[in-house]
Write an enzyme that holds these catalytic residues in place. Structure first.
Site, short mmCIF file in Angstrom:
data_model
loop_
_atom_site.label_atom_id
_atom_site.label_comp_id
_atom_site.label_asym_id
_atom_site.label_seq_id
_atom_site.Cartn_x
_atom_site.Cartn_y
_atom_site.Cartn_z
N GLU A 116 1.10 -0.89 0.34
CA GLU A 116 0.01 0.51 -0.11
C GLU A 116 0.29 1.66 -0.20
O GLU A 116 1.80 1.16 0.47
CB GLU A 116 -0.97 0.12 0.87
CG GLU A 116 -1.77 -1.16 0.86
CD GLU A 116 -3.10 -0.84 0.39
OE1 GLU A 116 -3.34 -0.01 0.32
OE2 GLU A 116 -4.10 -1.73 0.95
N HIS A 155 -4.12 -3.00 -7.75
CA HIS A 155 -5.15 -3.58 -7.18
C HIS A 155 -6.55 -3.61 -8.58
O HIS A 155 -6.82 -4.60 -8.90
CB HIS A 155 -5.74 -2.31 -6.12
CG HIS A 155 -6.13 -3.87 -5.34
ND1 HIS A 155 -6.90 -2.63 -4.46
CD2 HIS A 155 -6.89 -5.36 -5.58
CE1 HIS A 155 -8.12 -4.31 -4.21
NE2 HIS A 155 -7.58 -5.60 -4.76
#
Length: 181
Positions: A116, A155
């Protein structure tokens, strides 16, 4: 460096309870880039750490209501200043991808590493983040050689229509050039 447990030496380890063992016959072969900020567009808060450790006060912001009871993690978070927090050892399965598929293989959590970046889909990422991500990626590729350049995705690539991160703010060309240097 990455040790035999899958811990990155340049990261601060903060253990998440939201992980489990990978399937025994699965090779780690995919790197998934995400973005996160809590609340959206707010940086340098404790909320990401609290989410990934199961301690988020869902009353702290109205936007957190949907996060009540959510069990989610990533292997690492790279903050805006380039600092790296590791929540799950790479050898374990972090819960970052959700319903996902890559080249016909379902359940990307089984065979991927999730990183992330602190940011939003439309906010430019910092140079410190790109440098930390590239350095981390190089270490990952040494330890997990099946993660080649064509097996590094966003993602949005493994959950199209459901996810949009890391978004238009992520400069793929810049990041990939850093991997060559």
């Amino acid at each position: 460096m990455i040790d035999t447990l899958g811990l990155l030496s340049s990261a601060t380890f903060i253990k998440s309870p939201f992980y489990n063992k990978r399937p025994t016959s699965t090779d780690i072969s995919l790197l998934v880039i995400h973005c996160i900020s809590l609340p959206e567009g707010h940086f340098a808060t404790e909320h990401i750490q609290n989410l990934f450790t199961g301690c988020l006060d869902c009353c702290a912001d109205p936007s957190f209501a949907d996060l009540q009871g959510l069990e989610v993690s990533a292997h690492c978070v790279i903050r805006r200043d380039g600092a790296i927090e590791q929540y799950v050892p790479f050898e374990q399965r972090a819960w970052h991808a959700g319903v996902s598929s890559f080249r016909g293989a379902e359940g990307c959590n089984d065979f991927s590493i999730g990183i992330e970046l602190e940011g939003t889909d439309c906010t430019a990422y910092t140079e410190a983040q790109y440098l930390a991500l590239a350095d981390t990626t190089k270490h990952i590729q040494v330890r997990y050689p099946l993660i080649t350049k064509d097996r590094i995705v966003g993602h949005s690539d493994i959950a199209p229509g459901r996810k949009t991160d890391p978004g238009n703010g992520f400069n793929w060309d810049h990041y990939l050039k850093l991997l060559i240097d």
